[in-house]
Design an enzyme around this catalytic site. Structure first.
Site, PDB file in Angstrom:
ATOM      1  N   HIS A  72      46.188  43.753  45.232  1.00  0.00           N
ATOM      2  CA  HIS A  72      46.833  42.635  44.454  1.00  0.00           C
ATOM      3  C   HIS A  72      45.831  42.309  43.098  1.00  0.00           C
ATOM      4  O   HIS A  72      46.257  41.345  42.432  1.00  0.00           O
ATOM      5  CB  HIS A  72      46.821  41.493  45.379  1.00  0.00           C
ATOM      6  CG  HIS A  72      45.536  41.213  45.959  1.00  0.00           C
ATOM      7  ND1 HIS A  72      45.167  41.865  47.001  1.00  0.00           N
ATOM      8  CD2 HIS A  72      44.697  39.931  45.845  1.00  0.00           C
ATOM      9  CE1 HIS A  72      44.189  41.293  47.595  1.00  0.00           C
ATOM     10  NE2 HIS A  72      43.645  40.357  46.926  1.00  0.00           N
ATOM     11  N   THR A  73      44.616  42.888  43.327  1.00  0.00           N
ATOM     12  CA  THR A  73      43.819  42.412  42.025  1.00  0.00           C
ATOM     13  C   THR A  73      44.013  43.020  40.793  1.00  0.00           C
ATOM     14  O   THR A  73      43.339  42.837  39.706  1.00  0.00           O
ATOM     15  CB  THR A  73      42.397  42.438  42.677  1.00  0.00           C
ATOM     16  OG1 THR A  73      41.950  43.865  42.775  1.00  0.00           O
ATOM     17  CG2 THR A  73      42.093  41.619  43.820  1.00  0.00           C
ATOM     18  N   HIS A 107      37.597  43.769  48.955  1.00  0.00           N
ATOM     19  CA  HIS A 107      38.510  42.540  48.711  1.00  0.00           C
ATOM     20  C   HIS A 107      39.188  42.121  49.856  1.00  0.00           C
ATOM     21  O   HIS A 107      39.149  42.721  50.862  1.00  0.00           O
ATOM     22  CB  HIS A 107      39.458  42.702  47.705  1.00  0.00           C
ATOM     23  CG  HIS A 107      38.932  43.344  46.459  1.00  0.00           C
ATOM     24  ND1 HIS A 107      39.767  44.039  45.527  1.00  0.00           N
ATOM     25  CD2 HIS A 107      37.762  43.314  45.786  1.00  0.00           C
ATOM     26  CE1 HIS A 107      39.057  44.104  44.410  1.00  0.00           C
ATOM     27  NE2 HIS A 107      37.835  43.892  44.553  1.00  0.00           N
ATOM     28  N   HIS A 172      35.507  49.665  32.302  1.00  0.00           N
ATOM     29  CA  HIS A 172      35.014  49.056  33.205  1.00  0.00           C
ATOM     30  C   HIS A 172      33.387  48.871  32.997  1.00  0.00           C
ATOM     31  O   HIS A 172      32.921  49.896  32.645  1.00  0.00           O
ATOM     32  CB  HIS A 172      35.274  49.955  34.716  1.00  0.00           C
ATOM     33  CG  HIS A 172      34.554  49.206  35.958  1.00  0.00           C
ATOM     34  ND1 HIS A 172      33.302  49.155  36.054  1.00  0.00           N
ATOM     35  CD2 HIS A 172      35.530  48.375  36.874  1.00  0.00           C
ATOM     36  CE1 HIS A 172      33.261  48.458  37.453  1.00  0.00           C
ATOM     37  NE2 HIS A 172      34.665  48.009  37.892  1.00  0.00           N
TER      38      HIS A 172
END
Length: 422
Positions: A72-73, A107, A172
């Protein structure tokens, strides 16, 4: 000149004298145009994979097939990618046992509602979906990473006849780029493995930053992990600020990822413009929801700011700090140099939660003054070694007081998708 900076679900605007602007660094993601639909872009990529045959051929004779999907991130358009992957698998092997494994890394667990939002009801109801747990007891040991850390991954992935992944590629701030090999490490690796990879020694490496893969020790661990896990095929996309697919790359986990990286570099990589003041953002919502995430945009600005200069970060931070351990680290110690020294002395196997983010943040606030334009409580902002500001005009007036007026300014409207060549 009128300046427009992403902020929350909107923008912040201000006017700055032309003579003060050293330069504006922008990404070309939103200016890239294609006449093909998103589906057509992904389909074409899957029809012409890099470094291997098509997925339908790979699926032949493979009974247990695991698709690693982002959690979901990440704004990966799974609703578009997964159905096309399932379609090819079924053509090659109609009887295949398919499971979607959610790569949460460390997470929290993805909720049922988030899964439905991500994949759509049909896939959620028809295809088994398993959420990776980095603390699960049953994980499979695959050997030593180049770093010396132990590689443990999800048991289901390790036992798959065919392991494949979806994902997206973006800059990143310490792995160089997301996507590809990151589906395995950190995606479906154990907490112990992730922490070994994110150790202080590697985060401090000069090649562990935006836009660098070659010689990046964090990337090298991730590549090793993907090979050991047997990641055979990926579908990775590049998206713009509206989360629309503008490029897709399928095939071998390394070859396809590298092609995607090269495409992204052509749109995002640029020479640095050094100034005493740098203004940037965290690309707005959802990436600027807290101070913790905003470190990523600051890391871009770091490469363009003179030592002792001022970084102005525009990030709404509607959720405040964003991580309890991160908050405690900075609220309980006023000297960022001491925090940094303590982290750098932490051994590879002693890494703690969010230490990597704290390390990068401590490095930045130790070298620069950082002014945060946000909706966060001013006292919280001060506790986090930042100076609060109400808007860009206020932030610039603070910067001018610190440095003296008429200092040059570099503007990086989108800090997360602008790669500074170093």
């Amino acid at each position: 000149m009128k300046i427009r900076i992403p902020y929350g679900k909107g923008f912040l605007e201000t006017t700055i004298s032309d003579k003060r602007i050293a330069g504006i660094i922008t990404s070309n993601l939103d200016r890239y145009e294609t006449e093909e639909s998103e589906n057509e872009i992904i389909k074409k990529a899957m029809q012409h994979p890099y470094g291997c045959c098509r997925l339908e051929k790979l699926a032949k004779g493979k009974n247990k097939i695991v698709i690693i999907a982002s959690d979901h991130t990440r704004p990966v358009p799974s609703r578009l990618i997964i159905p096309l992957m399932l379609e090819e698998i079924k053509r090659g092997n109609p009887d295949a046992e398919i499971t979607i494994l959610i790569a949460t890394g460390c997470h929290r667990e993805t909720t049922r509602n988030e899964l439905t939002e991500k994949f759509g009801k049909e896939i959620v109801n028809k295809i088994p979906i398993v959420i990776h747990d980095c603390d699960a007891r049953e994980q499979v040991y695959l050997g030593k990473l180049p770093s010396g850390g132990e590689l443990f991954i999800n048991k289901m992935a390790a036992e798959a006849d065919l392991l494949i992944a979806e994902g997206f590629i973006e800059p990143h701030f310490f792995a160089g780029y997301s996507g590809g090999r990151k589906s395995v490490l950190p995606g479906i690796a154990s907490r112990k493995t992730v922490y070994a990879n994110h150790c202080a020694e590697f985060i401090a490496d000069p090649k562990a930053q935006y836009g660098i893969l070659e010689g990046n020790p964090i990337h090298e661990d991730m590549i090793f992990a993907a090979r050991k896990a047997g990641l055979a095929y990926i579908v990775n996309v590049v998206i713009n600020s509206r989360h629309k697919v503008i490029g897709a790359f399928a095939g071998d986990a390394e070859d396809a990822h590298l092609k995607g990286v090269q495409f992204l570099e052509g749109l995002c990589k640029t020479d640095k413009i050094i100034s005493p003041i740098v203004i940037t953002s965290n690309n707005g919502f959802p990436m600027d929801q807290n101070i913790y995430q905003s470190v990523k945009g600051m890391a871009t600005a770091e490469n363009c700011c003179e030592k002792g200069g001022v970084i102005i970060m525009a990030a709404e931070c509607r959720e405040g700090c964003g991580a309890e351990g991160f908050y405690k680290t900075f609220s309980q110690e006023k000297d960022a140099g001491i925090i940094l020294e303590k982290i750098l002395s932490t051994g590879r196997n002693k890494t703690e939660a969010d230490q990597w983010q704290s390390q990068i943040f401590a490095r930045i606030v130790h070298k620069f003054t950082v002014i945060l334009v946000s909706a966060a409580e001013p006292e919280l902002v001060r506790q986090m070694h930042l100076i609060p500001a109400d808007n860009l005009e206020h932030a610039l007036s603070i910067a001018d007081t610190i440095l003296g007026r008429e200092k040059k300014i570099t503007i990086i409207p989108e800090g997360l998708t602008s790669i500074i060549r170093v």
